[in-house]
Motif scaffolding. Sequence first.
Motif, PDB file in Angstrom:
ATOM      1  N   TYR A   1      47.552  34.715  35.894  1.00 21.81           N
ATOM      2  CA  TYR A   1      47.391  33.275  36.097  1.00 21.81           C
ATOM      3  C   TYR A   1      47.908  32.874  37.472  1.00 21.81           C
ATOM      4  CZ  TYR A   1      46.486  33.147  31.114  1.00 21.81           C
ATOM      5  OH  TYR A   1      45.939  33.357  29.872  1.00 21.81           O
ATOM      6  N   TYR A   2      47.212  31.924  38.077  1.00 22.66           N
ATOM      7  CA  TYR A   2      47.599  31.448  39.404  1.00 22.66           C
ATOM      8  C   TYR A   2      47.129  30.007  39.561  1.00 22.66           C
ATOM      9  CZ  TYR A   2      42.680  32.218  40.409  1.00 22.66           C
ATOM     10  OH  TYR A   2      41.310  32.160  40.367  1.00 22.66           O
ATOM     11  N   ASP A   3      47.676  29.350  40.555  1.00 21.23           N
ATOM     12  CA  ASP A   3      47.228  28.014  40.935  1.00 21.23           C
ATOM     13  C   ASP A   3      46.395  28.174  42.201  1.00 21.23           C
ATOM     14  OD1 ASP A   3      47.252  25.546  42.567  1.00 21.23           O
ATOM     15  OD2 ASP A   3      48.518  24.771  40.959  1.00 21.23           O
ATOM     16  N   PRO A   4      45.131  27.721  42.196  1.00 16.12           N
ATOM     17  CA  PRO A   4      44.274  27.912  43.373  1.00 16.12           C
ATOM     18  C   PRO A   4      44.864  27.325  44.656  1.00 16.12           C
ATOM     19  CG  PRO A   4      42.954  27.169  41.513  1.00 16.12           C
ATOM     20  CD  PRO A   4      44.405  27.067  41.094  1.00 16.12           C
TER      21      PRO A   4
ATOM     22  N   ARG B   1      47.419  31.328  44.823  1.00 17.81           N
ATOM     23  CA  ARG B   1      46.284  32.253  44.901  1.00 17.81           C
ATOM     24  C   ARG B   1      46.592  33.407  45.860  1.00 17.81           C
ATOM     25  NH1 ARG B   1      40.120  31.839  44.025  1.00 17.81           N
ATOM     26  NH2 ARG B   1      39.441  33.741  45.048  1.00 17.81           N
ATOM     27  N   GLY B   2      47.308  33.159  46.926  1.00 16.51           N
ATOM     28  CA  GLY B   2      47.672  34.232  47.852  1.00 16.51           C
ATOM     29  C   GLY B   2      48.500  35.310  47.173  1.00 16.51           C
ATOM     30  N   HIS B   3      49.423  34.909  46.314  1.00 18.88           N
ATOM     31  CA  HIS B   3      50.209  35.889  45.544  1.00 18.88           C
ATOM     32  C   HIS B   3      49.283  36.711  44.647  1.00 18.88           C
ATOM     33  CE1 HIS B   3      54.216  34.224  46.474  1.00 18.88           C
ATOM     34  NE2 HIS B   3      53.588  33.063  46.503  1.00 18.88           N
ATOM     35  N   ALA B   4      48.345  36.005  43.998  1.00 15.16           N
ATOM     36  CA  ALA B   4      47.403  36.680  43.103  1.00 15.16           C
ATOM     37  C   ALA B   4      46.505  37.644  43.872  1.00 15.16           C
ATOM     38  CB  ALA B   4      46.571  35.644  42.349  1.00 15.16           C
ATOM     39  N   GLU B   5      46.104  37.269  45.078  1.00 18.60           N
ATOM     40  CA  GLU B   5      45.270  38.156  45.909  1.00 18.60           C
ATOM     41  C   GLU B   5      46.041  39.408  46.301  1.00 18.60           C
ATOM     42  OE1 GLU B   5      44.103  35.611  49.133  1.00 18.60           O
ATOM     43  OE2 GLU B   5      42.453  34.722  47.974  1.00 18.60           O
ATOM     44  N   ARG B   6      47.294  39.238  46.693  1.00 19.99           N
ATOM     45  CA  ARG B   6      48.114  40.409  47.061  1.00 19.99           C
ATOM     46  C   ARG B   6      48.309  41.338  45.869  1.00 19.99           C
ATOM     47  NH1 ARG B   6      50.520  36.466  50.109  1.00 19.99           N
ATOM     48  NH2 ARG B   6      52.139  36.029  48.559  1.00 19.99           N
TER      49      ARG B   6
ATOM     50  N   HIS C   1      38.523  33.243  38.331  1.00 19.62           N
ATOM     51  CA  HIS C   1      38.131  32.068  37.553  1.00 19.62           C
ATOM     52  C   HIS C   1      39.018  30.903  37.962  1.00 19.62           C
ATOM     53  CE1 HIS C   1      35.379  34.183  34.862  1.00 19.62           C
ATOM     54  NE2 HIS C   1      36.271  35.154  34.793  1.00 19.62           N
ATOM     55  N   ASP C   2      38.622  30.207  39.037  1.00 21.41           N
ATOM     56  CA  ASP C   2      39.359  29.012  39.434  1.00 21.41           C
ATOM     57  C   ASP C   2      39.134  27.897  38.413  1.00 21.41           C
ATOM     58  OD1 ASP C   2      40.353  30.260  41.692  1.00 21.41           O
ATOM     59  OD2 ASP C   2      38.940  29.316  43.064  1.00 21.41           O
ATOM     60  N   GLU C   3      37.952  27.869  37.831  1.00 19.97           N
ATOM     61  CA  GLU C   3      37.639  26.922  36.758  1.00 19.97           C
ATOM     62  C   GLU C   3      38.065  27.559  35.439  1.00 19.97           C
ATOM     63  OE1 GLU C   3      36.441  23.875  37.378  1.00 19.97           O
ATOM     64  OE2 GLU C   3      36.469  24.365  39.512  1.00 19.97           O
ATOM     65  N   LEU C   4      38.479  26.742  34.504  1.00 20.55           N
ATOM     66  CA  LEU C   4      38.964  27.258  33.225  1.00 20.55           C
ATOM     67  C   LEU C   4      37.841  27.922  32.444  1.00 20.55           C
ATOM     68  CD1 LEU C   4      41.335  24.345  32.202  1.00 20.55           C
ATOM     69  CD2 LEU C   4      41.748  26.302  33.717  1.00 20.55           C
TER      70      LEU C   4
ATOM     71  N   GLN D   1      44.634  27.811  32.577  1.00 17.64           N
ATOM     72  CA  GLN D   1      44.933  27.896  34.004  1.00 17.64           C
ATOM     73  C   GLN D   1      43.942  28.856  34.649  1.00 17.64           C
ATOM     74  OE1 GLN D   1      48.940  29.001  34.966  1.00 17.64           O
ATOM     75  NE2 GLN D   1      49.818  27.131  34.132  1.00 17.64           N
ATOM     76  N   SER D   2      43.821  28.757  35.950  1.00 18.04           N
ATOM     77  CA  SER D   2      42.980  29.687  36.696  1.00 18.04           C
ATOM     78  C   SER D   2      43.519  31.099  36.502  1.00 18.04           C
ATOM     79  CB  SER D   2      42.991  29.326  38.177  1.00 18.04           C
ATOM     80  OG  SER D   2      42.509  28.018  38.362  1.00 18.04           O
TER      81      SER D   2
END
Length: 130
Positions: A25-28, A32-37, A55-58, A64-65
């Motif tokens: 889960y991440y907040d766009p 999102r940068g943490h999720a990308e890493r 999935h930025d949209e639910l 959550q994304s």
Amino acid sequence: MAESGNETAGAGDPTSIAEYHAHVYYDPQTTRGHAERLRTRVAAAFPLARLGRWHDELVGPHTQSMYQIAFPSCMLASFLPWLMLNRDGLTILLHPETGNDYRDHSAHAAWLGATVPLRLDVFAEQHPQD
């Protein structure tokens, strides 16, 4: 003792689990940068893991994304501790794939970090009868 309402063959036998899912889960806007890493590091360190779409949209039960990482059960003993130490503050839902999405996302789920409310009603047809 068998679990009430368990209609999935072999669901009580951990050796019947062929695959697990980790929902990251991440907040766009903020994480999102943490999720990308994390995603890049997972791809490099665990080539058997299958990285799902962003999935930025639910979607589904998720409020959550998120993106999903699917991985074979043979990776659990190495991947889970790695996620624990390398999740970079992100919340992760980990669950087996037993064939019952309702139970997998609720009774069979484990959380790394904070828990996130889920919309389990999307799995209403699999909800155990009380």
